[in-house]
Motif scaffolding. Structure first.
Motif, PDB file in Angstrom:
ATOM      1  N   MET A   1       0.972  -1.086   0.103  1.00  0.00           N
ATOM      2  CA  MET A   1       0.079   0.010  -0.192  1.00  0.00           C
ATOM      3  C   MET A   1       0.891   1.388   0.022  1.00  0.00           C
ATOM      4  O   MET A   1       0.627   2.334  -0.515  1.00  0.00           O
ATOM      5  CB  MET A   1      -0.992   0.035   1.105  1.00  0.00           C
ATOM      6  N   LEU A   2       1.943   1.213   0.959  1.00  0.00           N
ATOM      7  CA  LEU A   2       2.820   2.426   0.888  1.00  0.00           C
ATOM      8  C   LEU A   2       3.410   2.611  -0.425  1.00  0.00           C
ATOM      9  O   LEU A   2       3.709   3.725  -0.871  1.00  0.00           O
ATOM     10  CB  LEU A   2       3.934   2.250   1.775  1.00  0.00           C
ATOM     11  N   LYS A   3       3.899   1.540  -1.065  1.00  0.00           N
ATOM     12  CA  LYS A   3       4.524   1.584  -2.614  1.00  0.00           C
ATOM     13  C   LYS A   3       3.553   2.116  -3.387  1.00  0.00           C
ATOM     14  O   LYS A   3       4.204   2.986  -4.156  1.00  0.00           O
ATOM     15  CB  LYS A   3       5.075   0.283  -2.980  1.00  0.00           C
ATOM     16  N   LYS A   4       2.276   1.839  -3.451  1.00  0.00           N
ATOM     17  CA  LYS A   4       1.383   2.330  -4.287  1.00  0.00           C
ATOM     18  C   LYS A   4       0.945   3.733  -3.891  1.00  0.00           C
ATOM     19  O   LYS A   4       1.066   4.588  -4.963  1.00  0.00           O
ATOM     20  CB  LYS A   4       0.064   1.538  -4.375  1.00  0.00           C
ATOM     21  N   ILE A   5       1.076   4.304  -2.823  1.00  0.00           N
ATOM     22  CA  ILE A   5       0.657   5.593  -2.568  1.00  0.00           C
ATOM     23  C   ILE A   5       1.994   6.337  -2.939  1.00  0.00           C
ATOM     24  O   ILE A   5       2.070   7.463  -3.648  1.00  0.00           O
ATOM     25  CB  ILE A   5       0.464   5.726  -1.094  1.00  0.00           C
ATOM     26  N   ASP A   6       3.316   6.009  -2.702  1.00  0.00           N
ATOM     27  CA  ASP A   6       4.447   6.819  -3.154  1.00  0.00           C
ATOM     28  C   ASP A   6       4.414   7.037  -4.557  1.00  0.00           C
ATOM     29  O   ASP A   6       4.704   7.899  -5.114  1.00  0.00           O
ATOM     30  CB  ASP A   6       5.622   5.810  -2.868  1.00  0.00           C
ATOM     31  N   ARG A   7       3.926   5.848  -5.343  1.00  0.00           N
ATOM     32  CA  ARG A   7       3.994   5.971  -6.916  1.00  0.00           C
ATOM     33  C   ARG A   7       3.162   6.960  -7.411  1.00  0.00           C
ATOM     34  O   ARG A   7       3.284   7.684  -8.233  1.00  0.00           O
ATOM     35  CB  ARG A   7       3.624   4.588  -7.379  1.00  0.00           C
ATOM     36  N   VAL A   8       1.825   6.888  -6.973  1.00  0.00           N
ATOM     37  CA  VAL A   8       0.491   7.786  -7.283  1.00  0.00           C
ATOM     38  C   VAL A   8       1.003   9.298  -6.944  1.00  0.00           C
ATOM     39  O   VAL A   8       0.629  10.296  -7.718  1.00  0.00           O
ATOM     40  CB  VAL A   8      -0.495   7.196  -6.885  1.00  0.00           C
TER      41      VAL A   8
ATOM     42  N   ALA B   1     -11.779  11.491  12.808  1.00  0.00           N
ATOM     43  CA  ALA B   1     -11.258  12.734  12.943  1.00  0.00           C
ATOM     44  C   ALA B   1     -10.922  13.152  11.589  1.00  0.00           C
ATOM     45  O   ALA B   1     -10.962  12.401  10.501  1.00  0.00           O
ATOM     46  CB  ALA B   1      -9.874  12.872  13.610  1.00  0.00           C
ATOM     47  N   PRO B   2     -10.712  14.443  11.382  1.00  0.00           N
ATOM     48  CA  PRO B   2     -10.440  15.000   9.853  1.00  0.00           C
ATOM     49  C   PRO B   2      -9.143  14.511   9.329  1.00  0.00           C
ATOM     50  O   PRO B   2      -7.925  15.535   9.237  1.00  0.00           O
ATOM     51  CB  PRO B   2     -10.314  16.606  10.119  1.00  0.00           C
ATOM     52  N   LEU B   3      -8.857  13.272   9.016  1.00  0.00           N
ATOM     53  CA  LEU B   3      -7.584  12.741   8.533  1.00  0.00           C
ATOM     54  C   LEU B   3      -8.078  11.609   7.468  1.00  0.00           C
ATOM     55  O   LEU B   3      -9.489  11.161   7.620  1.00  0.00           O
ATOM     56  CB  LEU B   3      -6.762  12.216   9.185  1.00  0.00           C
ATOM     57  N   GLY B   4      -7.365  11.588   6.293  1.00  0.00           N
ATOM     58  CA  GLY B   4      -7.937  10.492   5.199  1.00  0.00           C
ATOM     59  C   GLY B   4      -7.340   9.084   5.842  1.00  0.00           C
ATOM     60  O   GLY B   4      -6.346   8.931   6.393  1.00  0.00           O
ATOM     61  N   HIS B   5      -8.097   8.206   5.237  1.00  0.00           N
ATOM     62  CA  HIS B   5      -7.693   6.792   5.531  1.00  0.00           C
ATOM     63  C   HIS B   5      -7.782   5.867   4.258  1.00  0.00           C
ATOM     64  O   HIS B   5      -8.755   5.876   3.675  1.00  0.00           O
ATOM     65  CB  HIS B   5      -8.680   5.922   6.455  1.00  0.00           C
ATOM     66  N   LEU B   6      -6.628   5.199   3.820  1.00  0.00           N
ATOM     67  CA  LEU B   6      -6.667   4.263   2.938  1.00  0.00           C
ATOM     68  C   LEU B   6      -6.586   2.757   3.351  1.00  0.00           C
ATOM     69  O   LEU B   6      -5.711   2.648   4.122  1.00  0.00           O
ATOM     70  CB  LEU B   6      -5.069   4.466   1.878  1.00  0.00           C
ATOM     71  N   TYR B   7      -7.706   2.224   3.193  1.00  0.00           N
ATOM     72  CA  TYR B   7      -7.921   0.785   3.839  1.00  0.00           C
ATOM     73  C   TYR B   7      -7.626  -0.263   2.598  1.00  0.00           C
ATOM     74  O   TYR B   7      -8.057   0.003   1.754  1.00  0.00           O
ATOM     75  CB  TYR B   7      -9.225   0.753   4.129  1.00  0.00           C
ATOM     76  N   LEU B   8      -7.242  -1.350   3.377  1.00  0.00           N
ATOM     77  CA  LEU B   8      -7.039  -2.665   2.554  1.00  0.00           C
ATOM     78  C   LEU B   8      -8.448  -3.242   2.386  1.00  0.00           C
ATOM     79  O   LEU B   8      -8.925  -3.553   3.657  1.00  0.00           O
ATOM     80  CB  LEU B   8      -6.111  -3.503   3.168  1.00  0.00           C
ATOM     81  N   SER B   9      -9.088  -3.481   1.249  1.00  0.00           N
ATOM     82  CA  SER B   9     -10.283  -4.044   1.286  1.00  0.00           C
ATOM     83  C   SER B   9     -10.458  -5.399   0.891  1.00  0.00           C
ATOM     84  O   SER B   9     -10.597  -5.692  -0.318  1.00  0.00           O
ATOM     85  CB  SER B   9     -11.309  -3.042   0.390  1.00  0.00           C
TER      86      SER B   9
END
Length: 248
Positions: free
Chosen positions: A1-8, A75-83
């Motif tokens: 997930m981190l690698k994909k966030i870094d890439r995008v 709270a006011p932060l985003g979350h990327l979840y593994l679904s």
């Protein structure tokens, strides 16, 4: 997930940093803290909308829960979840924080912190439970407002919170982090992202990560007592295959 966030984020020209325990992991362990159960990253407020739009494109086995349209109240932060079929609260996730510029004048700082609290309540839509009776009453009064007024108050609080996002200031703050006023740090602590080893890749940490970590945590390089080396946030079930090895 981190690698994909870094890439995008890299593809979209968005600067970001590992934050909090994830930065400790990079500096102390060269990757994840072995007992950690989430990942924190941060984006400067001026880039946050672009970051959310970019991360929201990651839909292959994941879904992004944006700040102002949460499916899971938070709270006011985003979350990327593994679904992968589990409820989000039991799924691995990456928390995405916005870093706000802090005005130089003390009175403006107090006003900004007030509006950060108002914005927090408006996004969460739930009264505070563990921050004292006064805040419970205050936040309860806000949550009792009709939705149309709450929505307008949320927009107003956001404008006041982020009024300095395009201005050079001496300090910045992660208002929705867990360390309160210690989250206010010199702007130079973040600076230009510095890529360091993180497991089998390279990921960005704040330019002056060591000063940042010392300010927040003190002696962050010393391991905590063994009884404290446990997940702190939520429990993700690690599935195992038939021969007892961790599944991918």
């Amino acid at each position: 997930m981190l690698k994909k966030i870094d890439r995008v984020l890299t593809e979209h020209g968005v600067c970001y940093y590992l934050l909090g325990g994830s930065t400790i992991g990079a500096l102390r362990h060269g990757g994840f803290i072995p007992w950690d159960d989430d990942v924190d990253i941060a984006v400067l407020r001026k880039d946050f909308d672009r970051a959310e739009a970019a991360i929201a494109t990651l839909t292959d086995g994941m879904f992004y829960d944006p700040v102002e349209h949460h499916k899971v109240a938070d709270a006011p932060l985003g979350h990327l979840y593994l679904s992968e079929g589990d409820a989000p609260e039991n799924s691995p996730r990456i928390d995405v924080f916005a870093i706000d510029s802090v005005p130089d004048k003390r009175i403006s700082q107090k006003i900004q912190r007030f509006y950060a609290q108002v914005y927090h309540v408006c996004v969460l839509r739930r009264a505070s439970k563990n921050r004292g009776m006064a805040k419970r009453i205050f936040t309860g009064m806000i949550c009792a407002l009709p939705n149309c007024i709450l929505n307008a108050l949320q927009r107003h609080a956001y404008r006041r919170l982020t009024a300095w996002s395009e201005k050079p200031t001496a300090a910045v703050c992660n208002f929705f982090g867990v360390h309160g006023k210690r989250e206010v740090v010199p702007t130079a602590f973040y600076g230009t992202p510095r890529y360091v080893k993180f497991e089998d890749t390279q990921l960005p940490i704040p330019e002056k990560a060591e000063e940042y970590m010392t300010h927040i945590y003190g002696d962050y390089m010393t391991l905590p007592p063994e009884e404290e080396r446990v997940p702190q946030h939520f429990g993700a079930i690690i599935k195992q295959n038939s021969i007892g090895e961790d599944a991918d």
